[in-house]
Design a protein around this motif. Structure first.
Motif, short mmCIF file in Angstrom:
data_model
loop_
_atom_site.label_atom_id
_atom_site.label_comp_id
_atom_site.label_asym_id
_atom_site.label_seq_id
_atom_site.Cartn_x
_atom_site.Cartn_y
_atom_site.Cartn_z
N ARG A 10 0.85 -1.20 0.00
CA ARG A 10 0.00 0.00 0.00
C ARG A 10 0.88 1.25 0.00
O ARG A 10 1.87 1.32 0.74
N GLY A 11 0.49 2.23 -0.80
CA GLY A 11 1.25 3.47 -0.87
C GLY A 11 0.80 4.47 0.18
O GLY A 11 -0.07 4.20 1.02
N ALA A 12 1.39 5.67 0.10
CA ALA A 12 1.07 6.72 1.06
C ALA A 12 -0.36 7.21 0.93
O ALA A 12 -0.91 7.80 1.86
N ASP A 13 -0.99 6.96 -0.23
CA ASP A 13 -2.37 7.40 -0.43
C ASP A 13 -3.39 6.47 0.22
O ASP A 13 -4.60 6.73 0.17
N CYS A 14 -2.92 5.36 0.82
CA CYS A 14 -3.76 4.37 1.52
C CYS A 14 -4.63 3.53 0.60
O CYS A 14 -5.39 2.69 1.08
N ILE A 15 -4.55 3.74 -0.72
CA ILE A 15 -5.36 2.96 -1.66
C ILE A 15 -4.79 1.54 -1.73
O ILE A 15 -3.58 1.35 -1.93
N LEU A 16 -5.63 0.55 -1.58
CA LEU A 16 -5.21 -0.84 -1.59
C LEU A 16 -5.32 -1.39 -3.01
O LEU A 16 -6.35 -1.22 -3.67
N GLN A 17 -4.26 -2.05 -3.48
CA GLN A 17 -4.25 -2.61 -4.83
C GLN A 17 -3.98 -4.11 -4.75
O GLN A 17 -3.22 -4.58 -3.89
N PRO A 18 -4.60 -4.90 -5.66
CA PRO A 18 -4.33 -6.35 -5.68
C PRO A 18 -2.99 -6.64 -6.35
O PRO A 18 -2.48 -5.84 -7.13
N LYS A 19 -2.43 -7.81 -6.03
CA LYS A 19 -1.23 -8.26 -6.71
C LYS A 19 -1.56 -8.57 -8.17
O LYS A 19 -2.69 -8.94 -8.50
#
Length: 569
Positions: free
Chosen positions: A87-96
Motif C-alpha cells: 500500500r502506498g502513502a495514499d492508503c489505496i489498496l491494490q491487488p497483486k
C-alpha cells in the motif's frame, strides 16, 4: 466544513489536520506498522482509526472511535495478505498482479457477510456490526467494542471444569445468535474460546466473523483454523460446509468447558480418532451429555447433530438425547469408508453362509456313516421310530424402522401375520407418521401370540405462540424460552409511540402453532433518541404469517408491529 475528529486514545476533539492530541499528548505518526492505515485516519467522515489490534489472512483489526456519538468501536479492514500489493502513502489498496479477480470476488464476499450481519445485529449473543464502509478500494466493517474477557482466558483462570448446566447458561446467548445466523444462511466457521467473550453478567457473546475463504484450508487466503474446534470439512475446499460445521464448533467449546481440555484436532482424528469421550475425561459429566458431545463431534457431517436447536435440546433432555441416538445415522469408524464397511459386511455374510454349508455337509456325512454302522447288540441296524413331533417354522420379525406406518397398515401380509401395539411420540428428527422404534428388534424370533410394539413419530412438538407485545425484552425472552422457543431480538425505530425497551412486534402472531425450537424474531422499541438508519431484512426462514402493521399505528389498534425494514446501529 471540517469533519469532526476525535483522538482514538482519550476521545478528546482534535483540531483540523492535527497529528497529535492536544489533550493527552499522544503522537499519531509511527503508531501502526507499514501497510496499515495511519492512526488518526478518518473513514466516511465519521470514524477515526486507532492502533492496529490484530492481523489475520483476511484483514486488519483496528481500535477506533465513532466521532458523532463519541463511543469506541472496532474496525476491520479487508486486506488479504496473499492477494494484496504493497500500500502506498495514499492508503489505496491494490491487488497483486494476477490476483485481481480473486481479490475482487473475496472483497465482495467480505462486504456481503458484514452487511448481512449488520441487518441481524444487535441480536442476542452476537457482536453487533454497526456500519459497512467502502473506501480506499477496499471495505471496512465497523463493529461495537465488545469488551469482556476471552473465554479461553476465563477458563484458564477458573482452573476446574464447569458443570454442564452452568456451561449451558453461559452459552445460551451464543446458541441463539448462531441460530439467528443460520436462519439467514450465514455460517460462522470460527466458533472457539478465542472468539467468545465472557461479559460482566457471566454470559458469552460471539465475535470473530470471517468469510469462508479464511476458515477453509486451500482457499487462496492464508487460512485461520482453530485446532480442536474447526470441523473436519474445513480442512479441504472439496468438502461442503453448512450449519453442522458451527454445531461441531459449539460442541467442541462445550467439551472444553466441561472437560477442562480441548478435543483432539479434527485433522489428527481423521487419521486415527483418539478423542476420549467427555465422561472418560471427567467422570462428573452425565452420561447423556457425554453422548450428546460424542454425536456433536462426529467426523462425518451427515452423521453429526445437524442444527443448534437439536444440540441445545439434547443438552437439556436425557430423553431427547436417547431419541436422537436412535434416529441418527450410525457413526462410520475412522479409516473405514461407508463403501468399504458395506463390502466388509457382504464378505462377512458370504463367510457365514460358507461356514453354515460346511456344518450341514458334516452333519449329512455323519448321519450316513452312523446309519451304515452295525448295531452292537444284534449286528444289524434297527430303524428308529419316526418322531411324532412336528417342528413349527420360525417367524422372524421384519425391520419396520424408517417405514411409514400407513405402509404397514395397508399391507395385508403384515396385518394378517402380526399383532401390533402402536404408540406415538413427538420427534424433531423423524417425519410424522414414520416408525421410530420397534420391539422386538428386527430378525428376532417371534413367539406365538407375541405383539410387536411400534413407536410412530408425531413430528415436531407444536406450542402456541404467546402474546408478548408490550413485554420488556427480558420478559419476552423468558416467556418464549419457557415454551421451548428461541428469541432473536432486534431494535427498531421508535418515534415515541412505544415504551422504550418493550416488544412492538414478533415474527409469529400470538396463538399460532409453531415448532418447539423455532427462532422467533422479536422487535424491541429503541429509545426515541437513538438514531436508526440500517434496514434489517427479515430472516427468510421466519416469515411472519401476517403483514406487520405500520409502526405509526397507535397502541390499542391491534398488535403494534415494527417495520422489519428498520434496524439499529
Amino acid at each position: 466544513m471540517e469533519q469532526k475528529r476525535l483522538c482514538p486514545y482519550c476521545m478528546g476533539e482534535l483540531p483540523p489536520a492535527a497529528d497529535s492530541c492536544v489533550h493527552c499528548g499522544k503522537v499519531f505518526a509511527g503508531r501502526n506498522p507499514a501497510g496499515c492505515l495511519p492512526v488518526g485516519t478518518v473513514l466516511a467522515g465519521r470514524y477515526t482509526v486507532g492502533e492496529m489490534r490484530s492481523l489475520d489472512g483476511e484483514g486488519i483489526l483496528y481500535r477506533g472511535v465513532e466521532n458523532l456519538g463519541c463511543f469506541r468501536v472496532t474496525i476491520k479492514e479487508y486486506l488479504p495478505v496473499t492477494l494484496s500489493a504493497e500500500r502506498g502513502a495514499d492508503c489505496i489498496l491494490q491487488p497483486k498482479t494476477g490476483s485481481e479477480v480473486l481479490f475482487k470476488t473475496t472483497r465482495m464476499d467480505f462486504a456481503d457477510l458484514y452487511r448481512a450481519l449488520e441487518r441481524i445485529t444487535p441480536a442476542t449473543g452476537l457482536e453487533a456490526v454497526l456500519d459497512v464502509v467502502e473506501a480506499n478500494n477496499t471495505v471496512y466493517a465497523v463493529m461495537e467494542n465488545l469488551g469482556g474477557t476471552p473465554l479461553d482466558q476465563w477458563l484458564e483462570a477458573q482452573g476446574a471444569p464447569l458443570r454442564p448446566d452452568n456451561a449451558c447458561a453461559m452459552l445460551q446467548p451464543v446458541f441463539e445468535g448462531v441460530a439467528a445466523m443460520h436462519k439467514i444462511g450465514l455460517v460462522h466457521r470460527g466458533i472457539c474460546p478465542e472468539n467468545l467473550r465472557v461479559m460482566a453478567d457471566g454470559r458469552c457473546r460471539l465475535a470473530g466473523y470471517a468469510t469462508v475463504g479464511l476458515r477453509t484450508a486451500g482457499s487462496g487466503l492464508r487460512e485461520q483454523l482453530y485446532e480442536g474446534y474447526s470441523a473436519p470439512e474445513q480442512y479441504s475446499t472439496a468438502e461442503f460446509e453448512g450449519r453442522y460445521t458451527d454445531e461441531y464448533g459449539l460442541a467442541a467449546v462445550f467439551y472444553r468447558m466441561v472437560c477442562g481440555q480441548a478435543p483432539v484436532p479434527a485433522a489428527q482424528r481423521m487419521v486415527s480418532d483418539s478423542n476420549p469421550r467427555a465422561r472418560t475425561v471427567n467422570s462428573a459429566v452425565p452420561g447423556y451429555v457425554s453422548d450428546v458431545l460424542q454425536m456433536g463431534l462426529r467426523l462425518k457431517p451427515m452423521e453429526r447433530i445437524q442444527t443448534v436447536p437439536q444440540l441445545v435440546q439434547a443438552l437439556a433432555s436425557k430423553e431427547y438425547t436417547e431419541e436422537l441416538g436412535r434416529t441418527m445415522k450410525p457413526e462410520t469408524p475412522v479409516g473405514q469408508p461407508e463403501e468399504k464397511a458395506h463390502l466388509l459386511s457382504i464378505k462377512g455374510l458370504l463367510a457365514g453362509i460358507l461356514i453354515l454349508l460346511a456344518i450341514l455337509l458334516v452333519l449329512m456325512v455323519w448321519t450316513m456313516v452312523s446309519h451304515s454302522l452295525p448295531s452292537a447288540s444284534s449286528g444289524s441296524v434297527e430303524p428308529e421310530p419316526a418322531s411324532s413331533e412336528v417342528l413349527e417354522p420360525q417367524n422372524l420379525v421384519p425391520s419396520f424402522i424408517g417405514m411409514d406406518y400407513a405402509q404397514v397398515q395397508n399391507n395385508r401380509e403384515y396385518t394378517g401375520m402380526y399383532l401390533f401395539y402402536v404408540t406415538e411420540e413427538y420427534s424433531n428428527t423423524v417425519p410424522a407418521g414414520q416408525i421410530m422404534t420397534q420391539e422386538p428388534a428386527a430378525d428376532t424370533v417371534l413367539k406365538a401370540g407375541e405383539t410387536i410394539r411400534l413407536v410412530v413419530s408425531k413430528g415436531p412438538q407444536k406450542v402456541e405462540m404467546p402474546s408478548i407485545i408490550g413485554f420488556s425484552q427480558d420478559a419476552a425472552v423468558q416467556t418464549l424460552q419457557s415454551r421451548g422457543l428461541i428469541a432473536s431480538c432486534f431494535m427498531v425505530v421508535n418515534d415515541g409511540s412505544y415504551a422504550a425497551g418493550c416488544v412492538v412486534s414478533a415474527s409469529e402472531p400470538a396463538g399460532a402453532q409453531v415448532d418447539v425450537g423455532t427462532v422467533i424474531t422479536v422487535y424491541i422499541a429503541a429509545d426515541p433518541s437513538v438514531e436508526i438508519t440500517t434496514p434489517p431484512e427479515e430472516p427468510a426462514a421466519t416469515e411472519p404469517t401476517t403483514t406487520p402493521a405500520d409502526p405509526e399505528t397507535p397502541a390499542g389498534g391491534g398488535d403494534p408491529a415494527a417495520d422489519p425494514e428498520q434496524g439499529t446501529k
